[in-house]
Design an enzyme around this catalytic site. Structure first.
Site, mmCIF file in Angstrom:
data_model
loop_
_atom_site.group_PDB
_atom_site.id
_atom_site.type_symbol
_atom_site.label_atom_id
_atom_site.label_comp_id
_atom_site.label_asym_id
_atom_site.label_seq_id
_atom_site.Cartn_x
_atom_site.Cartn_y
_atom_site.Cartn_z
ATOM 1 N N SER A 276 11.989 -9.174 7.685
ATOM 2 C CA SER A 276 10.836 -8.324 7.995
ATOM 3 C C SER A 276 10.129 -7.916 6.702
ATOM 4 O O SER A 276 9.752 -8.775 5.915
ATOM 5 C CB SER A 276 11.295 -7.115 8.823
ATOM 6 O OG SER A 276 10.182 -6.416 9.312
ATOM 7 N N ASP B 254 10.691 -11.221 14.734
ATOM 8 C CA ASP B 254 11.332 -10.491 13.645
ATOM 9 C C ASP B 254 12.814 -10.863 13.555
ATOM 10 O O ASP B 254 13.544 -10.821 14.552
ATOM 11 C CB ASP B 254 11.174 -8.990 13.883
ATOM 12 C CG ASP B 254 11.487 -8.183 12.634
ATOM 13 O OD1 ASP B 254 12.416 -8.561 11.914
ATOM 14 O OD2 ASP B 254 10.801 -7.180 12.383
#
Length: 1527
Positions: free
Chosen positions: A1257, A1375
């Site tokens: 991320s 993600d």
């Protein structure tokens, strides 16, 4: 009238013609011209008023256009064009532009036009226009990222397993009897032709039918299986614990043998197949050393006492030119009981006469006995009493043919070829340590048995100093050390204080002098001078020699050259030989010094040297036997040379050429000099040179109480002789002993080269002894409890076995009290062993005599196996029958999945084992095992485990621990079959970088500066501290060691053994291919490498080079890595992909290295013509280029400059090769990830290098910025710019869309990332980088290390619902934090040793809930706004979804915290939200402050793996390198 009328138009006709010509333009059609010409008469008639007379006149002949033949017509046509046509055209143009066009415009603008529309229509038109422009900007200008050329992730190369042509355990290419035999005797190492013929001359064969048994206990020889299958059994019970020679071993504590009830069964040890030996390594040693005496004290003293008159005990007898003569020329008479003992090497029980008999056989040796008697019967009785195969029975499973080399052949070989025998013994001793001792100690836990051998060895090596130097002389010696101790600090004293050696300064000069004299003597005639060497006038010895007299040493000079103590000066004896006079000249100057200062120290050295040489077996009787061997060496065909000019050539490859693998002499003729001087028949023995060398090398050292002389696991620095005090030998209790097999020991750093062998101890002992450098680390290192084994008293020696045989120490040696020792470095002992085979033979004899029965049986069962590169050892699914331990080389385990897909399970380097779990559980092999390169293995059969478990129950506990550890490793790292490429990347590189021992450096094409690259890499490896040191090899070094025939067919055996010894000695060996493509050295570099670095110039052509084509032709399966050399610290986008695109064989990654180099390619071996001129021109060019930059006032500094030396690119590559890489793992957490920038800055300021970066991320974004330039400054600027974009509410609002998939389109997010990274690819990053994503199409985690950066960073940051997933090859990526928010486990698989893991994720709310079994939404809203409610707020729908998504990530996070080497960091950023990018500076400062505080805390605790500490230690060791603190 008519005539006049007719004559009127005639003058006008030419005018008409000219008019016709002017009107007939070239582009007018001929038809028009004709009609015009026909109308002209009519027109002229009207004008003149006359009727038409066309009927009366003929038509004018010249009315057509002028032809080229009419010059006047052409001229008229041109005049008409210029003066009539062009003005007409100009007139028309001017008229149109000034009159016609203005008139039209005036008319147009004078017209009135009225449009009528309402506001809605106008607004729609404006919106349409704005939409069109916006669409063009949005989809044609701002989203260039979507129109980049497709660059998919680089697929991992498919593993090449070349087909194995051998069946099962059969040997390669075995077709006949001779091949089977040659395969079996490989255990002897390199054998030259005369040695081989002598060994096999009396070989016998025997045929065994199926089921027939053979009592190996009665066999006296070396047995091997030629054809068939033989089972080896051992008698399960025997009273007491016996050694090899039948004697009961003292100190053995095996109560299990007495606890039996008397069963006399047999246990299966192993099965021997074709080409394998039935004899063990120990039995081979016993064959070579059958007549060697164990202890020299009794035999030597008795013989010397019988030889010398009793008053002459103060005057030791020197060694004579003829072993059978005394000083007065009378023959020596030895007592009967010492006859056998005095024979050290040959099998005869009497000294040979002065002229040796010209025969080779042993059967006629007894006729030359002076007394006319033979001791053959005694020898037979002795052989019946002891056996080399005690309690061993062999049974043939099928009809079997065995070959037996009798013991007499080994005795004859020992007598005829003593140096070749010593070489064989050295090879066997080395394999003995690698195979038997290491396996028993590490795998079976037989520590007491292994260490007991060295403990019992002290009874053979203990010799006291003479009494006269143990009183006042020793006290004066102590006073000297005490004065120096008071002057020095405690740290210096702990490393040891050495007494000044006055001879050490002339060490190198005397060595070169010795070589010259040896060459001189080799060319001298060999006169018969029985006693002319020794001067009858001998100086008086003023001290008693009741214990050990210095004159008993192996020397032709008087050893005690000091007169009585009241004498003012010492004198040297006068030697009659001019050669020996010349030899003595260096020492004569040193002897004329003050008696009370120098002579006493020299006396100590002489006496210590006496005791050491007696301890290692160099005694008068052994010298006599050696001289016999030298005389019988006359009979060797290899030694006969009738041309003195060719002696050097004869001996350069003689049969006695012992390969010294550890001492790199700069003199290529050293070996031949040694061979000539030692083995020449007659002449002066070169012991005088050796004696001088040893006196130069010996040191007297003081160690205070608690100082560490030898560390456990290190190679013995040398031999310690205890003068006064006590040494304590012990082991660490918590040591598993894995490192003793040869595996790497990360915490143990040793210097790389032994330029100063006497300082080897200080270089390792400072890590324990010196407490001032790193007190925290030292105290932590001493925490493991230590178990004391035994003590060494004055007169004892420590390190005898380890230093003589180059073993690693199984124990550590600590000074129990203040101790004074004599120290002889290992290099000196190796020189001694090379020149005098009796030293190694004595060691081998003592080892075989002290071997416990249990170790003997283990040695029988273990098999030494040699496999070729690419050979498959076993296949997947085969029955597991043995464990394989890698002695030298490298293995790879490959799992074959569905569809034939190969997956690397692991690689096994030197000292590692494979196959324990399936052998113990009796399951099939889970993977195929093949050799990456030529490999030596120790085969540990399952039958041995069964036998040991039944007879020695304590071993089963150790085996159970072993199985439990393997099971734990399997549970933590399951060998699952991964069918997808995304996750197999972590499995394919599982252990491929661990325990690399050899690295080949290969250029891609000619002109790459591999030599400079190799030197810089070597320097970096030395600075970071490779375990056991590192060395580099090129062709010049090999030729210097082994001569110009090193790469011949016969020299390859020498070369392979030399390289194997180097790899065992050093922790890493670099092979630099500095030769042409097809040279043998290039082939050697490729075949010997565990890992091959292909070095290329980044700016050159990325085409496949000639060296790569040669590499592919060799079909090696070693790990291959690409190294790109850059002139500047910058890699253009897409450059690396061009290099990797055509190189599918690069399976180990790539590295970017900044190194200045010449852009012009140069050949590997340029011609030497005009070298001075070329160099001068190049220097001038370089000076001009340098002055262009240095003369400027303002110097432009690069973006990145390594502030500390270990942050350079070569140090990063060195850490990757050593398995000491530092990894940085950055977790996800939205805006909280800005704290990563602050923590990375703190790491930079602390001087901690980062080699691999991984992120999730926002961690992927920050990590990508740092890995791109490896610098904080550009990372900070780009991160702040991105945070500003993400903090803008307008950008977020403009990106909103209908929430069918997500709330935003993702365009603004994509633009922000793309503007930061551009079209860069992950391969172009300066540091290795990866990011992880969650593949929701296939429900798995994926790790990306290639492709466009912005795409995979964007995918790793894609929160579900906020951003749409990224499509990649048909899969949707989200993600990576949903599965693993802190990818420490994957970082560990990439080879990172220390991992800094920074977690910025949100903390879960673990508040206990109690809202009941049902829940009203209205009550939940009211409770949330009720300040007086004591019931915690229930989670919202979005919070429940978020927690559900991160369930697996939390589990992985807890595992990551417990991974060894992980330093978990969590800055206090919980108060910041996920999207608070506007608080950049505040979050950055929080991370920076936390990072500094955390690292300072680690440093104060001593837990920070800071390279500065290692560098400090190395600097400290380098300052110690020249000499210890000396008096």
């Amino acid at each position: 009238m008519a005539d006049s009328g007719a004559s009127v138009p005639s003058p006008d006709l030419p005018d008409l013609d000219s008019l016709h010509a002017s009107l007939s333009l070239p582009d007018i059609p001929s038809v028009a011209a004709t009609s015009l010409s026909t109308s002209l008469p009519a027109i002229s008639a009207k004008v003149s008023g006359f009727p038409s007379f066309s009927s009366h006149l003929p038509p004018p002949p010249l009315l057509s256009p002028p032809t080229p033949t009419t010059m006047v017509g052409w001229i008229g046509w041109v005049f008409s064009l210029v003066f009539q046509t062009i003005p007409s055209v100009l007139y028309w143009v001017i008229t149109f532009s000034t009159i016609t066009l203005p008139t039209w415009l005036f008319t147009l603008f004078s017209m009135s036009l009225t449009f009528t529309m309402n506001f809605t229509t106008l607004l729609l038109i404006v919106l349409g226009l704005v939409s069109t422009v916006s669409w063009f900007i949005r989809y044609r200008f701002l989203n260039m990222y979507s129109r980049l050329p497709p660059e998919p992730q680089r697929k991992e190369p498919q593993l090449d397993l070349f087909p194995d042509v051998q069946e099962g355990d059969s040997k390669p290419g075995l077709a006949n009897y001779l091949d089977e035999f040659l395969s079996a005797i490989k255990v002897f190492g390199y054998l030259e032709r005369p040695v081989f013929h002598e060994l096999t001359r009396t070989m016998q064969t025997r045929k065994l039918i199926a089921g027939e048994t053979l009592q190996l206990e009665e066999e006296k020889g070396f047995c091997l299986v030629v054809d068939g299958l033989v089972q080896i059994f051992v008698k399960s019970m025997r009273s007491g614990k016996h050694g090899l020679n039948g004697e009961v071993i003292e100190g053995s504590s095996d109560e299990d043998d007495q606890a039996r009830d008397g069963k006399q069964g047999y246990q299966l040890l192993t099965e021997v197949k074709n080409g394998a030996s039935m004899s063990s390594l120990f039995s081979i040693l016993s064959l070579f050393t059958e007549d060697i005496r164990l202890r020299a004290s009794e035999g030597s003293s008795s013989s010397m006492s019988s030889v010398q008159p009793s008053p002459a005990r103060t005057t030791p007898a020197p060694f004579l030119d003829s072993p059978g003569e005394m000083l007065n020329g009378s023959p020596m008479v030895l007592p009967r009981d010492s006859e056998v003992d005095s024979s050290a090497i040959n099998g005869e029980a009497e000294p040979l006469p002065p002229v040796p008999p010209l025969h080779l056989g042993e059967s006629r040796a007894s006729s030359y006995h002076p007394n006319g008697q033979s001791t053959a019967s005694e020898r037979v009785r002795g052989n019946r009493r002891k056996s080399v195969h005690p309690d061993i029975v062999a049974r043939a499973m099928v009809d079997t043919t065995i070959a037996i080399i009798p013991a007499s052949a080994f005795r004859r070989l020992t007598r005829l070829y003593p140096r070749a025998t010593a070489h064989i013994v050295q090879v066997i001793l080395t394999r003995l340590q690698r195979v038997t001792f290491a396996t028993a100690h590490s795998y079976l836990g037989l520590t007491n048995e292994v260490l007991g051998i060295e403990k019992q060895m002290t009874k053979f090596t203990t010799y006291d100093l003479p009494n006269d130097i143990r009183g006042a002389a020793l006290d004066r010696l102590k006073d000297k050390f005490l004065k120096e101790k008071d002057r020095l600090g405690s740290e210096e004293v702990t490393r040891g204080i050495a007494l000044h050696n006055p001879y050490a300064g002339r060490r190198r000069r005397s060595m070169s002098f010795v070589r010259k004299e040896a060459a001189l003597k080799a060319k001298m005639p060999l006169p018969k001078r029985p006693n002319s060497l020794i001067n009858p006038e001998r100086p008086f010895h003023g001290y008693d020699t009741a214990g050990v007299s210095p004159g008993d040493l192996l020397s032709t000079i008087q050893l005690s050259r000091f007169g009585p103590r009241h004498d003012q000066f010492a004198t040297t004896p006068r030697l009659h030989s001019p050669l020996t006079e010349k030899e003595r000249s260096p020492l004569r100057r040193s002897s004329l010094q003050r008696k009370d200062s120098v002579d006493e120290d020299a006396l100590f050295r002489e006496s210590i040297l006496d005791c050491i040489m007696k301890g290692i077996g160099l005694t008068p009787s052994s010298h006599n036997a050696l001289r016999k061997g030298s005389h019988s060496g006359e009979l060797s065909p290899k030694l006969v040379s009738y041309d003195s000019r060719r002696q050097k050539a004869v001996f350069s490859n003689n049969a006695f050429g012992f390969i010294d693998a550890y001492e790199g002499s700069g003199d290529g003729d050293t070996e031949s000099m040694m061979s000539m001087s030692v083995t020449s028949a007659g002449g002066t023995s070169p012991i005088v040179y050796l004696r001088e060398d040893l006196l130069n090398d010996i040191e007297i050292v003081y160690f205070p109480k608690g100082a560490v002389l030898v560390e456990q696991g290190e190679r013995h620095p040398g031999l310690y002789y205890v003068i006064d005090g006590f040494l304590d030998v012990g082991v660490q209790v918590n040591e598993k002993g894995d490192d003793l097999v040869g595996a790497s020991r990360p915490g143990h750093a040793q210097p790389d080269e032994e330029l100063f062998p006497t300082l080897k101890r200080t270089q390792t002992a400072t890590s324990r002894g010196a407490t001032a450098a790193a007190p925290i680390n030292e105290s932590k290192r001493k925490k493991p409890s230590r178990k004391s084994l035994y003590m060494i008293k004055p007169g004892g020696m420590q390190g005898y076995v380890g230093a003589m045989a180059s073993y690693r120490s199984y124990t550590d040696v600590v000074a129990k009290t203040d101790v004074y020792v004599g120290f002889l470095p290992r290099a000196s002992l190796e020189r001694l062993a090379e020149r005098y085979p009796i030293a190694l033979l004595t060691l081998a004899k003592r080892l075989t005599g002290l071997l416990p029965r249990l170790l003997l049986h283990i040695d029988f069962a273990l098999e030494w196996v040699q496999v070729n590169a690419g050979q498959v050892i076993y296949h997947q699914g085969d029955e597991s029958d043995a464990i394989y331990i890698t002695l030298n080389g490298r293995l790879r385990s490959v799992h074959e999945g569905k569809g034939g897909k190969m997956t690397v399970v692991g690689e096994h380097g030197q000292g590692e084992s494979v196959g324990e779990l399936e052998v113990m559980t009796e399951s099939t092999r889970p993977a195929t095992l093949h050799a990456i390169r030529d490999t030596e293995l120790a085969k540990f059969p399952r039958s041995l485990f069964n036998s040991l478990a039944q007879e020695h129950t304590g071993i089963t506990i150790q085996v159970s621990k072993l199985i439990a550890q393997r099971m734990r490793d399997l549970v933590e790292n399951p060998m699952t079959e991964q069918g997808e490429p995304g996750n197999t990347g972590s499995v394919k590189t599982a252990t491929s970088t661990l325990n690399l021992r050899t690295v080949g450096i290969l250029p891609i094409t000619t002109g790459v500066p591999v030599v400079e690259f190799g030197n810089r890499l070597l320097s970096a490896l030395q600075q970071i501290g490779v375990t056991d040191g590192v060395t580099s090899l090129n062709q010049a070094a090999i030729l210097n060691h082994l001569g110009r025939h090193a790469f011949s067919r016969m020299g390859k055996l020498k070369l392979s053994q030399y390289l194997a010894d180097l790899e065992e000695k050093y922790g890493m060996v670099l092979y630099i291919a500095d030769t042409n493509v097809n040279s043998p050295w290039t082939q050697t570099c490729i075949s010997q490498a565990d890992c091959i670095l292909l070095v290329g110039l980044a700016e050159s052509s990325p085409n496949v080079g000639e060296y790569e084509r040669f590499l592919l032709g060799m079909k090696t399966t070693a790990r291959k890595e690409l190294v790109l050399l850059h002139a500047d610290r910058y890699c253009p986008p897409g450059l690396t992909r061009k290099w990797l695109k055509n190189r599918v064989w690069i399976n180990g990654g790539h590295h970017h290295i900044q190194m200045a180099f010449r852009l012009t390619a140069e050949p590997s071996h340029p011609q030497t013509k005009r070298l001075g001129t070329v160099l001068k021109q190049r220097v001038q060019i370089l000076q001009a280029e340098i002055q262009k930059y240095t003369s400027r006032r303002i110097r432009q500094t690069p973006i990145y400059s390594a502030q500390t030396p270990f942050k350079g690119d070569f140090h990063r590559l060195a850490r990757r090769l050593c398995g000491r890489a530092v990894g940085l793992v950055l977790g996800g957490g939205g805006a909280r990830g800005i704290a990563h920038v602050g923590v990375i800055k703190a790491l930079e300021e602390a001087g901690i290098p980062v080699d691999i970066v991984g992120g999730t991320s926002i961690g992927a974004f920050i990590g990508g910025l740092y890995a791109r330039d490896a610098d904080v400054v550009p990372m900070y600027g780009r991160a702040k710019k991105f945070a500003g974009r993400m903090g803008s509410i307008w950008r977020f609002a403009l990106d909103l869309t209908y929430p069918s998939v997500s709330y935003t389109t993702g365009h603004e997010f994509n633009r922000g990332i793309f503007k930061t990274f551009g079209d860069s690819q992950i391969e172009d990053f300066w540091l290795e980088f990866y990011c992880n994503t969650t593949n929701i199409s296939r429900s798995r985690a994926e790790y990306h290390s290639s492709g466009y950066v912005w795409r995979y960073v964007r995918a790793s940051m894609s929160l579900a619902g906020l951003l749409p997933p990224i499509c990649d090859e048909g899969s949707m990526l989200l993600d990576g934090g949903y599965i693993d928010n802190l990818t420490v486990a994957h970082m560990k698989t990439l080879g990172a040793d220390v991992i800094f893991a920074i977690d910025v994720g949100s903390i879960d709310d673990n508040t206990p809930q109690g809202y009941g079994d049902s829940l009203s939404g209205m009550w939940s809203v009211i409770n949330r706004w009720n300040p007086f409610s004591s019931i915690p707020n229930p989670p919202t729908l979005s919070e429940i979804q978020a927690r559900l998504a991160y369930v697996s990530s939390i589990d992985n996070l807890e595992r990551a915290k417990n991974i060894p080497g992980c330093l978990y960091m969590r800055p206090p950023i919980d108060r910041y939200g996920t999207l608070e990018f506007g608080n950049f500076d505040e979050i950055y400062q929080v991370g920076y402050a936390y990072g500094k505080e955390y690292l300072q805390k680690l440093k104060s605790q001593g837990s920070l793996p800071l390279p500065e500490e290692n560098e400090e230690k190395k600097k400290l060791q380098r300052t110690l390198a020249p000499r210890r603190a000396s008096i």
